[in-house]
Design an enzyme around this catalytic site. Structure first.
Site, mmCIF file in Angstrom:
data_model
loop_
_atom_site.group_PDB
_atom_site.id
_atom_site.type_symbol
_atom_site.label_atom_id
_atom_site.label_comp_id
_atom_site.label_asym_id
_atom_site.label_seq_id
_atom_site.Cartn_x
_atom_site.Cartn_y
_atom_site.Cartn_z
ATOM 1 N N SER A 67 12.507 56.024 -37.408
ATOM 2 C CA SER A 67 12.820 55.308 -38.351
ATOM 3 C C SER A 67 14.157 54.680 -38.475
ATOM 4 O O SER A 67 14.904 55.063 -37.915
ATOM 5 C CB SER A 67 12.522 55.806 -39.773
ATOM 6 O OG SER A 67 12.467 54.812 -40.842
ATOM 7 N N ASP A 68 14.247 53.523 -38.966
ATOM 8 C CA ASP A 68 15.596 52.841 -39.071
ATOM 9 C C ASP A 68 15.639 51.901 -40.459
ATOM 10 O O ASP A 68 14.633 51.605 -40.764
ATOM 11 C CB ASP A 68 16.053 52.079 -37.946
ATOM 12 C CG ASP A 68 17.644 51.842 -37.915
ATOM 13 O OD1 ASP A 68 18.407 52.994 -37.467
ATOM 14 O OD2 ASP A 68 18.078 50.715 -38.406
ATOM 15 N N GLN A 69 16.775 51.622 -40.864
ATOM 16 C CA GLN A 69 16.745 50.929 -42.344
ATOM 17 C C GLN A 69 17.897 50.215 -42.213
ATOM 18 O O GLN A 69 19.340 50.633 -41.954
ATOM 19 C CB GLN A 69 17.108 52.192 -43.295
ATOM 20 C CG GLN A 69 16.985 51.248 -44.902
ATOM 21 C CD GLN A 69 16.790 52.340 -45.916
ATOM 22 O OE1 GLN A 69 17.914 52.954 -45.960
ATOM 23 N NE2 GLN A 69 15.782 52.461 -46.763
#
Length: 194
Positions: A67-69
């Site tokens: 995941s990345d944000q």
């Protein structure tokens, strides 16, 4: 099948523990520098894919969760992790009466079969004084958080509203979407797997 969380983030690990799944965490070593003219959605999608690919090389055949944000202010600027008290205060001073959008990418699966989505979540900030912002920063020290706040803690006191389908995406790992991904890959979270 074994699950590997492609992250060293304690926040993502705590979120994944909510699903009561056995997993190991392995931090991918990738360059997270945005490419020239890369949009926020392109950035988080690319980084989730790169994290998953780097981790899959060390864990072939395992289900990889990556995941990345990024947070994006009303002017389209990508928000960074502040790193220091002064930077956190400066960042939060720009938010009162503004909406910040968070885009959280989620890659789930193997290199052969995977799902990749981006979940959006918005927060509106209250009209806060500098003293209130400084007090918040001193209490929570959100120096390693994009946007300079911890939504799972006192950060909620900064908001006038939150909007989105999955509040866990704001913390960095959208669990509702993750359950959908795992189900589509034949891994039943409630029944363990088929």
């Amino acid at each position: 099948m074994s699950i590997v969380l492609a992250s060293s983030s304690p926040y993502r690990q705590q979120l994944l523990q909510r699903l009561q799944l056995s997993f190991i965490a392995d931090s991918p070593d990738i360059d997270e520098t945005p490419l020239p003219n890369e949009s926020p959605i392109e950035l988080v999608t690319r980084l989730a894919r790169l994290k998953a690919e780097a981790t899959a090389k060390r864990h072939p055949g395992k289900i990889i969760i990556a995941s990345d944000q990024v947070g994006v202010d009303p002017y389209g600027t990508i928000l960074t992790k502040p790193g220091t008290r002064d930077a956190a205060i400066e960042q939060l001073m720009r938010y009162p009466n503004n909406q910040i959008s968070f885009l959280t990418s989620l890659y789930t699966g193997t290199t052969e079969q995977h799902c990749l989505d981006v979940v959006s979540y918005d927060v509106g900030f209250r009209d806060l004084t500098r003293d209130q912002i400084e007090a918040y920063v001193d209490m929570e020290q959100p120096f390693d958080c994009a946007g300079s706040f911890k939504a799972e803690g006192l950060g909620s006191a900064l908001f006038s509203y939150q909007r989105g389908d999955d509040p866990t995406s704001l913390i960095g790992l959208p669990l509702i979407k993750l359950c959908e991904h795992l189900d589509s890959l034949g891994y039943d979270v409630l029944g363990r797997h088929n």
